[in-house]
Structures are given as C-alpha cells and as structure tokens.
Design a protein around this motif. Structure first.
Motif, short mmCIF file in Angstrom:
data_model
loop_
_atom_site.label_atom_id
_atom_site.label_comp_id
_atom_site.label_asym_id
_atom_site.label_seq_id
_atom_site.Cartn_x
_atom_site.Cartn_y
_atom_site.Cartn_z
N ILE A 24 0.83 -1.21 0.00
CA ILE A 24 0.00 0.00 0.00
C ILE A 24 0.87 1.25 0.00
O ILE A 24 0.60 2.21 -0.73
CB ILE A 24 -0.98 0.00 1.21
N ALA A 27 2.26 1.73 -3.46
CA ALA A 27 1.21 2.17 -4.38
C ALA A 27 0.88 3.64 -4.18
O ALA A 27 0.74 4.39 -5.15
CB ALA A 27 -0.05 1.31 -4.18
N LYS A 28 0.78 4.07 -2.93
CA LYS A 28 0.49 5.49 -2.65
C LYS A 28 1.64 6.38 -3.11
O LYS A 28 1.42 7.45 -3.66
CB LYS A 28 0.21 5.69 -1.16
N ASN A 33 -4.21 4.34 -8.09
CA ASN A 33 -5.56 4.18 -7.57
C ASN A 33 -5.65 2.73 -7.10
O ASN A 33 -5.73 1.80 -7.91
CB ASN A 33 -6.59 4.47 -8.66
N THR A 34 -5.61 2.52 -5.80
CA THR A 34 -5.55 1.16 -5.27
C THR A 34 -6.82 0.36 -5.55
O THR A 34 -6.77 -0.85 -5.74
CB THR A 34 -5.24 1.16 -3.76
N SER A 35 -7.96 1.03 -5.60
CA SER A 35 -9.21 0.32 -5.93
C SER A 35 -9.15 -0.22 -7.35
O SER A 35 -9.49 -1.38 -7.60
CB SER A 35 -10.42 1.25 -5.78
N ALA A 38 -6.57 -3.07 -7.47
CA ALA A 38 -7.10 -4.30 -6.87
C ALA A 38 -8.11 -4.95 -7.81
O ALA A 38 -8.10 -6.17 -8.01
CB ALA A 38 -7.74 -3.99 -5.52
#
Length: 83
Positions: A24, A27-28, A33-35, A38
């Motif tokens: 995480i 990714a940040k 966009n983690t959503s 995923a």
C-alpha cells in the motif's frame, strides 16, 4: 455507487481488503488508484481461474485432438504452410 463504463452500467460495491502495508505504501508513493489496481488484479485472477477450469474440463478432448493430429496430421493445410 454506480459508474458508467462504455455505455454499460456497472454496479460497484465497497469491500474490505487486507493488503501488506509495504504494498500500500509503494502504491500510494506512485499515486496509484488502489481500488482500480485491486479490481484489475482480481479480474486477472478470475480470467486465469476460468481458463484453468476450461482446460481441466476439456483436457480429454484436447488430448484426443492432439493425438489425432500427431497420428494423421491436420485435416487442412493453409496455403502459407504448403511446400
């Protein structure tokens, strides 16, 4: 929440996921966009699972077809493959 995607109405649902803190954080840091990431990963996992399931279900037919090709050759030979 609903979004429009290529003229198709797609219903979206909130869920909880447990993901490694280091993943995480990276990714940040990359402004991902983690959503979406995923969802893309889950879509790919579903595609692979369906493919594996299809191969399991059709293993006998594929093996029989390959054995026939090995024995008799292809039924049709395309122009580009002819000598």
């Amino acid at each position: 929440m609903r979004i429009q995607s290529e003229n198709l109405s797609v219903q979206r649902r909130r869920i909880n996921l447990t993901i490694s803190a280091d993943v995480i954080a990276e990714a940040k840091a990359l402004s991902l966009n983690t959503s979406q990431a995923a969802e893309a990963g889950i879509r790919e996992a579903v595609r692979r699972a369906r493919e594996a399931d299809w191969r399991r279900k059709n293993h006998a037919a594929i093996s029989a077809h390959n054995a026939r090709i090995d024995k008799d050759g292809p039924l049709l030979t395309p122009d580009w493959a002819r000598e």
